[in-house]
Design a protein around this motif. Sequence first.
Motif, PDB file in Angstrom:
ATOM      1  N   ARG A   1      -8.191   4.531  -6.560  1.00 34.73           N
ATOM      2  CA  ARG A   1      -7.049   4.051  -5.784  1.00 34.73           C
ATOM      3  C   ARG A   1      -7.083   2.533  -5.677  1.00 34.73           C
ATOM      4  O   ARG A   1      -8.112   1.963  -5.305  1.00 34.73           O
TER       5      ARG A   1
ATOM      6  N   ASP B   1     -11.622   7.676  -4.717  1.00 33.97           N
ATOM      7  CA  ASP B   1     -11.463   8.601  -3.600  1.00 33.97           C
ATOM      8  C   ASP B   1     -12.596   9.617  -3.670  1.00 33.97           C
ATOM      9  O   ASP B   1     -12.777  10.276  -4.693  1.00 33.97           O
TER      10      ASP B   1
ATOM     11  N   VAL C   1      -2.988  18.262   0.403  1.00 30.72           N
ATOM     12  CA  VAL C   1      -3.051  16.920   0.978  1.00 30.72           C
ATOM     13  C   VAL C   1      -3.774  16.030  -0.018  1.00 30.72           C
ATOM     14  O   VAL C   1      -4.991  16.072  -0.133  1.00 30.72           O
ATOM     15  N   GLY C   2      -3.020  15.267  -0.764  1.00 29.09           N
ATOM     16  CA  GLY C   2      -3.611  14.481  -1.842  1.00 29.09           C
ATOM     17  C   GLY C   2      -4.202  13.184  -1.350  1.00 29.09           C
ATOM     18  O   GLY C   2      -4.111  12.851  -0.162  1.00 29.09           O
ATOM     19  N   PRO C   3      -4.820  12.443  -2.277  1.00 28.57           N
ATOM     20  CA  PRO C   3      -5.441  11.169  -1.906  1.00 28.57           C
ATOM     21  C   PRO C   3      -4.425  10.086  -1.549  1.00 28.57           C
ATOM     22  O   PRO C   3      -4.816   8.981  -1.183  1.00 28.57           O
TER      23      PRO C   3
ATOM     24  N   LEU D   1      -7.252   0.460   5.804  1.00 25.95           N
ATOM     25  CA  LEU D   1      -6.606   0.369   4.487  1.00 25.95           C
ATOM     26  C   LEU D   1      -7.577  -0.141   3.436  1.00 25.95           C
ATOM     27  O   LEU D   1      -7.637   0.370   2.325  1.00 25.95           O
TER      28      LEU D   1
ATOM     29  N   PHE E   1       0.827  -1.199   0.000  1.00 24.89           N
ATOM     30  CA  PHE E   1       0.000   0.000   0.000  1.00 24.89           C
ATOM     31  C   PHE E   1       0.868   1.258   0.000  1.00 24.89           C
ATOM     32  O   PHE E   1       0.547   2.245  -0.660  1.00 24.89           O
TER      33      PHE E   1
ATOM     34  N   LEU F   1       0.234   6.607   5.088  1.00 23.44           N
ATOM     35  CA  LEU F   1       0.427   6.566   6.541  1.00 23.44           C
ATOM     36  C   LEU F   1      -0.043   5.234   7.110  1.00 23.44           C
ATOM     37  O   LEU F   1       0.623   4.620   7.943  1.00 23.44           O
ATOM     38  N   LEU F   2      -1.209   4.779   6.649  1.00 28.55           N
ATOM     39  CA  LEU F   2      -1.746   3.521   7.167  1.00 28.55           C
ATOM     40  C   LEU F   2      -0.818   2.363   6.846  1.00 28.55           C
ATOM     41  O   LEU F   2      -0.569   1.498   7.693  1.00 28.55           O
ATOM     42  N   GLY F   3      -0.309   2.354   5.604  1.00 31.27           N
ATOM     43  CA  GLY F   3       0.613   1.291   5.219  1.00 31.27           C
ATOM     44  C   GLY F   3       1.830   1.270   6.120  1.00 31.27           C
ATOM     45  O   GLY F   3       2.293   0.216   6.562  1.00 31.27           O
TER      46      GLY F   3
ATOM     47  N   SER G   1       0.724   3.625  -3.161  1.00 28.38           N
ATOM     48  CA  SER G   1       0.133   4.951  -2.963  1.00 28.38           C
ATOM     49  C   SER G   1       0.998   6.028  -3.610  1.00 28.38           C
ATOM     50  O   SER G   1       0.523   7.124  -3.875  1.00 28.38           O
TER      51      SER G   1
ATOM     52  N   MET H   1      -9.669  14.138   8.226  1.00 27.00           N
ATOM     53  CA  MET H   1      -8.253  14.407   8.331  1.00 27.00           C
ATOM     54  C   MET H   1      -7.816  15.351   7.210  1.00 27.00           C
ATOM     55  O   MET H   1      -7.110  16.334   7.437  1.00 27.00           O
ATOM     56  N   ARG H   2      -8.292  15.046   5.999  1.00 26.21           N
ATOM     57  CA  ARG H   2      -7.844  15.864   4.874  1.00 26.21           C
ATOM     58  C   ARG H   2      -8.431  17.261   4.927  1.00 26.21           C
ATOM     59  O   ARG H   2      -7.770  18.238   4.552  1.00 26.21           O
TER      60      ARG H   2
ATOM     61  N   ILE I   1      -6.037  -1.153  11.485  1.00 25.48           N
ATOM     62  CA  ILE I   1      -5.367  -0.475  10.385  1.00 25.48           C
ATOM     63  C   ILE I   1      -5.692  -1.162   9.062  1.00 25.48           C
ATOM     64  O   ILE I   1      -5.931  -0.516   8.039  1.00 25.48           O
TER      65      ILE I   1
ATOM     66  N   VAL J   1      -1.998  10.434   0.808  1.00 27.78           N
ATOM     67  CA  VAL J   1      -1.433  10.586   2.155  1.00 27.78           C
ATOM     68  C   VAL J   1      -1.959   9.531   3.120  1.00 27.78           C
ATOM     69  O   VAL J   1      -1.209   8.858   3.812  1.00 27.78           O
ATOM     70  N   PHE J   2      -3.286   9.395   3.151  1.00 27.20           N
ATOM     71  CA  PHE J   2      -3.918   8.513   4.135  1.00 27.20           C
ATOM     72  C   PHE J   2      -3.465   7.053   3.968  1.00 27.20           C
ATOM     73  O   PHE J   2      -2.980   6.439   4.921  1.00 27.20           O
ATOM     74  N   PRO J   3      -3.578   6.486   2.748  1.00 28.14           N
ATOM     75  CA  PRO J   3      -3.115   5.098   2.604  1.00 28.14           C
ATOM     76  C   PRO J   3      -1.635   4.934   2.899  1.00 28.14           C
ATOM     77  O   PRO J   3      -1.224   3.918   3.455  1.00 28.14           O
TER      78      PRO J   3
END
Lengths: 152, 508
Positions: free
Chosen positions: B200, B193, A36-38, B186, A20, A44-46, A24, B458-459, B182, A40-42
């Motif tokens: 994604r 998105d 903050v693009g799409p 994920l 991931f 960080l989670l990865g 990403s 968050m975003r 987590i 970032v979240f995945p």
Amino acid sequence: MSKTFDRYASFIFFIVGMAFMIESGRISHSAYGSNVGPNVFPFLLGLILGLLSIKLFIETMKYQNERKEKEALDYKKFLIILVAAILYALLLEPLGYIISTFLFLLVGFQTIEKGGWVKTVLISASFSFGVYYLFAEVLKGTLPGLPAWFSS
Amino acid sequence: MDTVHYLLEGFGTALLPINILFAFIGVLIGTAVGVLPGIGPMSGVALLIPVTASMTGGMDPAAAATSSIILLAGVYYGAMYGGSTTSILLNTPGESSSVVTTLDGYQLARQGRAGSALAIAAIGSFCAGIVSLIGLALLAKPLSEVALKFGPAEYFSLMLLGLAAVSGLAGNSMTKAGIMTIFGLLLSTIGLDNVSGVARFTYNIPALYGGLEFLTVAVGLFALGEVFKTILHKESHDGNLAKVGKILPSKQELKESSGPIARGSLLGFFVGVLPGAGATLASFFSYIMEKKISKTPEKFGKGTIAGVAAPESANNAASGGAMIPLLTLGIPGSGTTAILMGALIMYNIQPGPLLFQDHPGVAWGLIASMFIGNVMLLILNMPLVKVFAKIIETPPKYLIPIIIAISVFGVYAVQVNTFDLILLIICGLAGYYLASNDFPLAPLVLGLVLGPMIENNMRRALTASNGDFMVFLEKPISLAFIVIAVLWIVIPFVLKLKGKKVLINEEA
């Protein structure tokens, strides 16, 4: 706690986390009007998943090697039902709901416990017809009916 | 006065014939789910989502959502009640929240007092339902008004707190619970998105553009996972079924249990409100508390009616209390409420503070119907206890394949494609192997449901702060939530290091 399973699991989750993170990187980095693009979240989670699986792997080192009496698992019945369920899922559309459900229940009932054929056939038939009738005819839902070659 | 007005309107909604029917079906199926050993409240609710979705197909969205959620909530608290039946008659808890009930319940049954134990459990559950209902009506409005003032940063931290609470209390290993949380988050990022519209992790597979369907994952993990376990472990319940006997409790028994019921209801309600705690912990706490304050603690475990009354009231009150964070904040505190939330989202109704503004009918209709459902449970269960006891004898031969068939039907009816059926079976296998190795499943579902909202908030917060992560620590409310979340994880960890035993919530 099974040491082997947890080790394999920690490997798999580590790979998933890394995948991931790497993947990403291929997602667009920016969104309109935001820095903050799409991705970032995945990402960080990865990262967190990777770290947690390393932690799990370290924890498995501390497990006591306990040899528990292994319960005899019924793999034969399980595999038959599993294969039957996969076939059921794949054949639902080509064979139609009624036939595939009837066949699956027939196999399922007989695998769990042999015998009682009359009851088996009756319950399988009434379940598959009943659900189809209620859902497709009364509630007008979408279910594949009988296959085309069958009705002609 | 507003609350009374809304509540009356809610009763107007709940008393519509269709909703009465739905509440009835819900508690009836819920009781059966609670009695049957193979299905828990989570898989029961998950299995019924597609069924209700098709039943309400022709109605307008808001009314359909109200009716469905009334039925599904009925399954949830009905199961809490049904679980006591097997605990008392068979010494086998139908749900983990009824484990404590076996201690005294089965002893009572052996003394030939099973009927009064069941009746006290029903009365206790009823009182608890009423207590949690009043609490819900009183707290819902003020809480949602507070929550309305939250910005994205506060929301993000609050949801983080919810996730931390659930994973901190789920299962034996916090690492595993964390991994599952987590992983769930994920999985929720797969698909389009919803901020930028970028695809994604879809790899041009059309079925993935919509993301992994929550329903498929939940049914697979819980319902199929449990079925696979039953097949592999040849679970059988050959225990002797105790005779039900006289149903009406004596005056003495009623007097003995009134205190425990009142205390159990209050305690259960507040435990239920806390995220991550839930019905199992509530029933444990109330049993321990009754034993502590009882004048005759030596009677506990040998068949005292208070030992049934307290935990059964507590677990029912907790299931009502758990509705509060779900409805007012949009944060489910347990696996079952996460599934209820997924069901609401399927109907395009977002639980949370705006729910009481945008869809007061849904929220108050549900609250009122819980009252009606509890009355039904009481009426249904007193005379029908013997009938429900019969359900225990359903041969697994027929039960197991039919649960699989219902899962397949349910997923196909909503998704109409083969991809989801295969995903369903994969989730079932994963559910079995993960659960049997102590990986808790509830945090995964919670992550999957909350993922999109957490990411959005968050975003939004980061966009406003130009990508500065400190924003979550600068706002005082957000900082407080994060501090509590960190403590929630750290304190049990420290306690474990000191060698103390930490209570965990197995029901999740």
